[in-house]
Design a protein around this motif. Sequence first.
Motif, short mmCIF file in Angstrom:
data_model
loop_
_atom_site.label_atom_id
_atom_site.label_comp_id
_atom_site.label_asym_id
_atom_site.label_seq_id
_atom_site.Cartn_x
_atom_site.Cartn_y
_atom_site.Cartn_z
N THR A 160 0.91 -1.05 0.00
CA THR A 160 0.04 0.08 0.22
C THR A 160 1.30 1.39 -0.12
O THR A 160 2.23 1.50 0.53
CB THR A 160 -0.78 0.24 1.59
OG1 THR A 160 -1.87 -1.17 1.36
CG2 THR A 160 -2.13 1.02 1.30
N ILE A 161 0.40 2.42 -0.90
CA ILE A 161 1.60 3.32 -1.01
C ILE A 161 0.67 3.84 0.27
O ILE A 161 -0.68 4.75 0.00
CB ILE A 161 1.38 3.81 -2.71
CG1 ILE A 161 2.17 3.12 -3.09
CG2 ILE A 161 2.05 5.74 -2.14
CD1 ILE A 161 3.87 2.61 -3.11
N VAL A 162 0.71 4.88 0.85
CA VAL A 162 0.69 6.40 1.84
C VAL A 162 0.96 7.46 1.29
O VAL A 162 2.34 7.56 1.55
CB VAL A 162 0.91 5.34 3.62
CG1 VAL A 162 0.30 6.27 4.25
CG2 VAL A 162 0.60 4.23 3.48
N ASN A 193 5.67 4.59 3.21
CA ASN A 193 5.37 6.08 3.64
C ASN A 193 5.81 6.94 2.72
O ASN A 193 7.19 7.42 2.45
CB ASN A 193 6.18 6.18 5.01
CG ASN A 193 5.27 8.09 5.91
OD1 ASN A 193 4.16 8.17 5.30
ND2 ASN A 193 6.63 8.20 6.56
N PHE A 194 4.63 7.99 1.96
CA PHE A 194 5.48 8.87 1.26
C PHE A 194 4.75 10.00 1.74
O PHE A 194 4.61 11.60 0.72
CB PHE A 194 4.97 8.87 -0.58
CG PHE A 194 5.61 7.73 -1.54
CD1 PHE A 194 6.72 8.21 -1.71
CD2 PHE A 194 5.17 6.03 -1.37
CE1 PHE A 194 7.78 7.44 -2.46
CE2 PHE A 194 6.15 5.48 -2.46
CZ PHE A 194 7.05 5.80 -2.18
N LEU A 223 -3.74 4.75 0.10
CA LEU A 223 -4.34 4.95 1.85
C LEU A 223 -3.41 6.70 1.53
O LEU A 223 -2.92 6.96 1.89
CB LEU A 223 -3.71 5.28 3.33
CG LEU A 223 -4.48 4.64 4.15
CD1 LEU A 223 -5.52 5.30 3.85
CD2 LEU A 223 -3.55 4.27 4.80
N VAL A 224 -4.44 7.27 1.50
CA VAL A 224 -4.50 9.13 1.84
C VAL A 224 -4.69 9.28 2.52
O VAL A 224 -6.09 9.55 3.04
CB VAL A 224 -4.95 9.68 0.08
CG1 VAL A 224 -4.25 10.82 -0.06
CG2 VAL A 224 -4.56 9.23 -1.12
N TYR A 352 -8.05 4.82 -0.26
CA TYR A 352 -8.97 5.00 0.76
C TYR A 352 -8.51 6.45 1.04
O TYR A 352 -6.88 6.82 0.79
CB TYR A 352 -7.97 4.40 2.00
CG TYR A 352 -8.50 2.96 1.49
CD1 TYR A 352 -9.25 2.29 2.12
CD2 TYR A 352 -8.16 1.73 1.23
CE1 TYR A 352 -9.90 1.00 1.53
CE2 TYR A 352 -7.59 0.54 1.04
CZ TYR A 352 -8.18 -0.37 1.55
OH TYR A 352 -8.94 -1.54 0.92
N ILE A 353 -9.38 7.36 1.98
CA ILE A 353 -9.32 8.08 2.17
C ILE A 353 -9.05 8.42 3.67
O ILE A 353 -10.54 7.77 4.49
CB ILE A 353 -10.10 9.35 1.87
CG1 ILE A 353 -9.34 9.84 0.45
CG2 ILE A 353 -9.26 11.01 2.66
CD1 ILE A 353 -9.41 10.62 0.13
#
Length: 433
Positions: A160-162, A193-194, A223-224, A352-353
């Motif tokens: 997952t990109i965050v 984690n970005f 995931l934002v 996801y937000i």
Amino acid sequence: METLLPVYTFSPLFRPCFIAGIIAIIRIQMSRLNQKKLKKLAKKVWGNIKTVLLTIRRKLKLIIALILLFAVVLFLIVELFSVLLIKKLGWNYEPAYLRIIKGYTSSNLVGGRTEYHSWGSWNVSNYSGRIANNCFDIKYNFNSYGARDKERSKEGQNRTIVLGDSFTEGWGVPQDKILAADLEKLSGKEYLNFGVSGSGTGPLNEYVLYRDFASEFEHDAVLVGFYPGNDFKDNDPVAWGGSTTVYYRPFWKLTEDKQDIEIVYFAKQEEGKFLPGLEPENRTPHFKIYQGAREFSAFLNLLVVLQNYKISLSKQSATQFAYNLEVSEDAKQATLIAYDKFAQLIGDKKKYIFVIPAASDVFYYLKTGKAKVPQFEEFKDSLTSQGWQVIDTIDAFANLPEDKIPEYFICDGHWNYKGDQLVADYLHKIIDQ
């Protein structure tokens, strides 16, 4: 025969002059005698003073030595106590003398933040530094591509990109306890984690960061983080005013029919440009002295850490609620368009937000009896219609005993490591289960 004396001998002027002369002679003689006595007395007094001073000097050396020994012992005891208490409170701090032994140096992120990428604020690759302010003192390490994360390869499954702002990056939180790290521990899946702090990270920054860089890392979900407190304004050129020409970052420009946005930049792109205020040479002597004292004293940093436990927020003091959406209609519309473009770019992957409440939002929410705000609920519904799953984390905090809530925030309103853990647990139950 009678002898006649000169007339002037008996002159009226002679007698007083003669008497005055005799008196002067007597005074001179007396003065000489007094001077000898005074010199003798002064010599005797000075001798006594020297004897006393020598005695005091010998004793003073002993007293100073004892005071210095006591000060050193007291310093060591206080420093040891401070280091242990800071660790006990869950903070990641080491005084400079310990870091020097370990070969670690700190520069308060000076020269660590840049702002020349298309998405705005980013970090210097392989950088180690520290942020120390009135709320926390935390080590920062950026990996080979500038993220506050451990090293990641571009290939991988079930990842997952965050993305997000300072809350997501882990402002004031040790790196192994930030939100993405907690989610990774709970799920056994990779959470990249970005999240990035800086001059303000809004939906448009995150969209461009994902489009131009983060999407290169193989992933299955995005995931934002969304913080209503400033995310509506972070890409609004009207809200930034004259500062738009100072910071190189994306801003939106609504089309005439307000159905689309154009991404615009007002500042000139300069390769290698540091975030304004964090240029390596931009440190005053006063700052260096202050920072130096903080670097070498665990006790001074303990005083800062303890401020974290003095949040005075309560139902009575909370006067602002970001969920009220006190922003312009253009800002709301542009934000929705940015998220719509974002959702389309992500495509069929899970997206996801999670809504981020600050401390003041939680207390205001409690103050109003957990009343929902119609305009914000409508905004979330619009995001859902774009394909986002919206998760509001405010109830994770509001369900806590009210007197315990401050323990989950640092003194500037961000989540601390306990807040990150609370949100990670809340998200994990929804996303991974």
